[in-house]
Write an enzyme that holds these catalytic residues in place. Structure first.
Site, short mmCIF file in Angstrom:
data_model
loop_
_atom_site.label_atom_id
_atom_site.label_comp_id
_atom_site.label_asym_id
_atom_site.label_seq_id
_atom_site.Cartn_x
_atom_site.Cartn_y
_atom_site.Cartn_z
N LYS A 34 0.65 -1.39 -0.15
CA LYS A 34 0.20 -0.30 0.14
C LYS A 34 0.87 1.31 -0.10
CE LYS A 34 -1.67 2.40 3.35
NZ LYS A 34 -2.18 2.71 4.95
N GLU A 90 -3.54 3.82 -3.28
CA GLU A 90 -4.37 5.23 -2.21
C GLU A 90 -4.07 6.26 -1.96
OE1 GLU A 90 -3.11 4.17 2.13
OE2 GLU A 90 -5.67 5.17 2.64
N LYS A 134 -7.57 1.76 -3.57
CA LYS A 134 -8.16 2.10 -2.06
C LYS A 134 -8.56 4.28 -1.78
CE LYS A 134 -7.18 1.98 2.58
NZ LYS A 134 -6.50 1.47 3.96
P1 13P Z 1 -8.86 4.34 8.32
O1 13P Z 1 -9.81 3.35 7.74
O2 13P Z 1 -8.58 3.91 9.53
O3 13P Z 1 -8.26 5.21 7.35
O4 13P Z 1 -7.04 3.76 7.27
C1 13P Z 1 -7.29 2.92 6.53
C2 13P Z 1 -5.65 3.06 5.88
O5 13P Z 1 -4.72 2.36 5.94
C3 13P Z 1 -5.27 4.72 5.84
O6 13P Z 1 -4.20 4.94 4.77
#
Ligand code: 13P
Length: 340
Positions: free
Chosen positions: A135, A176, A218
């Site tokens: 990620k 993300e 994401k």
């Molecule tokens: P949250 O669901 O707490 O926003 O965290 C997800 C995440 O991996 C953010 O990078």
């Protein structure tokens, strides 16, 4: 599950399942521990992650877990390395590889995510340690005159460079781009900024040869800013979020896995459920929640070994509720039944 990247991406969004984000950096997990008055040490962090990863039944609802650099090297109480433990349950181990968001030069209030230098070598090491996916989080802030195109495109460029290196290394990238929901902006503004962000991200991914079949997205949901006086309903959130994705996310992407981004755990579940109830969609729509999967477990545990079971029950419950939201089969009454 086969071992090609598309198979792994699809296994991560298997029906009824989603991802646990347990990749809080040392600074972020300290904040979470501060909220329950627990000191953050290497061992308390290990014990807490062990609680989550040894929860019996969680694997029925959790397809993969995102680890942090420290955690992927740690072990369960019986000496089994965490990636091996997860693998033995049929849960796919992943790893956060970005090094965090830093101030973007000459762009007050905006950030760029770092971590590309040396990434090729780190990916090879993580793959040896058992990671099958990764990620990288970009952070986009909504403010009076921001985000700038400069911020959107530099972050999109970095996300695509990361994604291409992952494909080269034989690891599935989770892309993300998080548009933060802090502020008093309306849901329409969130829609506009999320659209601009996804446009930049998918342009760069295409240009840098990150094949859409081999990645997951994401994103944030399209929401009203948390301080906005008019809060959109779950129905409006679902409609605008889907409208945005239909315009900007290619159908070749196997799945969209939401971050929770500070929504309450029950809101995050209910909204995922509403979105899935409006399906079928061109992509699987799932979760990759951190706080929304962990908050009740963290509280129930409170740093006390005597509360491990209570923590695991709280985590299993949230995993189950979100698993149901994958098919639109969740309802808020299910929360009360368990609490009673
Ligand atoms: P949250 O669901 O707490 O926003 O965290 C997800 C995440 O991996 C953010 O990078």
């Amino acid at each position: 599950m086969g071992n090609n990247l598309e198979d792994i991406a699809r296994a991560l969004v298997a029906p009824g399942k989603g991802i646990l984000a347990a990749d809080e950096s040392t600074g972020t997990i300290k904040k979470r521990f501060d909220s329950i008055n627990v000191e953050s040490t290497e061992d308390t962090r290990r014990a807490y992650r062990d609680l989550l990863f040894t929860t019996e039944g969680a694997a029925d609802h959790i397809s993969g877990v995102i680890l942090y650099d420290e955690t992927i090297r740690q072990e369960s109480a019986d000496g089994t390395p965490f990636p091996k433990l997860l693998d033995s349950q049929g849960v796919i181990p992943g790893i956060k590889v970005d090094l965090g968001a830093k101030d973007l030069a000459n762009a007050p209030g905006e950030q760029i995510t770092e971590g590309l230098d040396g990434l090729r070598d780190r990916l090879n090491e993580y793959r040896e340690l058992g990671a099958k996916f990764t990620k990288w989080r970009a952070v986009i802030t909504i403010g009076q005159a921001i985000p700038s195109e400069y911020c959107l495109w530099t972050n999109a460029h970095a996300l695509a460079r990361y994604g291409a290196l992952c494909l080269e290394a034989g690891i599935v990238p989770i892309i993300e781009p998080e548009v933060l929901m802090d502020g008093d902006h309306t849901i329409e503004r969130s829609f506009d900024v999320t659209s601009r962000t996804l446009h930049a991200v998918f342009t760069e991914l295409r240009d840098q040869r990150v094949w859409f079949e081999e990645m997951l997205l994401k994103p944030n949901m399209v929401l009203s800013g948390y301080e906005c006086s008019e809060q959109a309903s779950d129905q409006q959130i679902a409609e605008l979020t889907l409208k945005c994705f239909r315009r900007h996310v290619p159908a070749a992407v196997p799945g969209i896995v939401f971050l929770s981004g500070g929504q309450s755990d029950e809101d995050a579940t209910a909204r995922l459920n509403t979105i899935n109830a409006m399906g079928p969609h061109p992509w699987e729509i799932s979760f990759s929640y951190g706080r929304a999967l962990q908050a009740p477990a963290l509280k129930a545990w409170g740093g006390d070994a005597a509360n491990v079971q209570a923590g695991q029950e709280a985590y299993l419950h949230r995993a189950k509720m979100n698993g149901l939201a994958r098919s639109g089969s969740y309802s808020p009454e299910m929360e009360e039944k368990v609490a009673a």
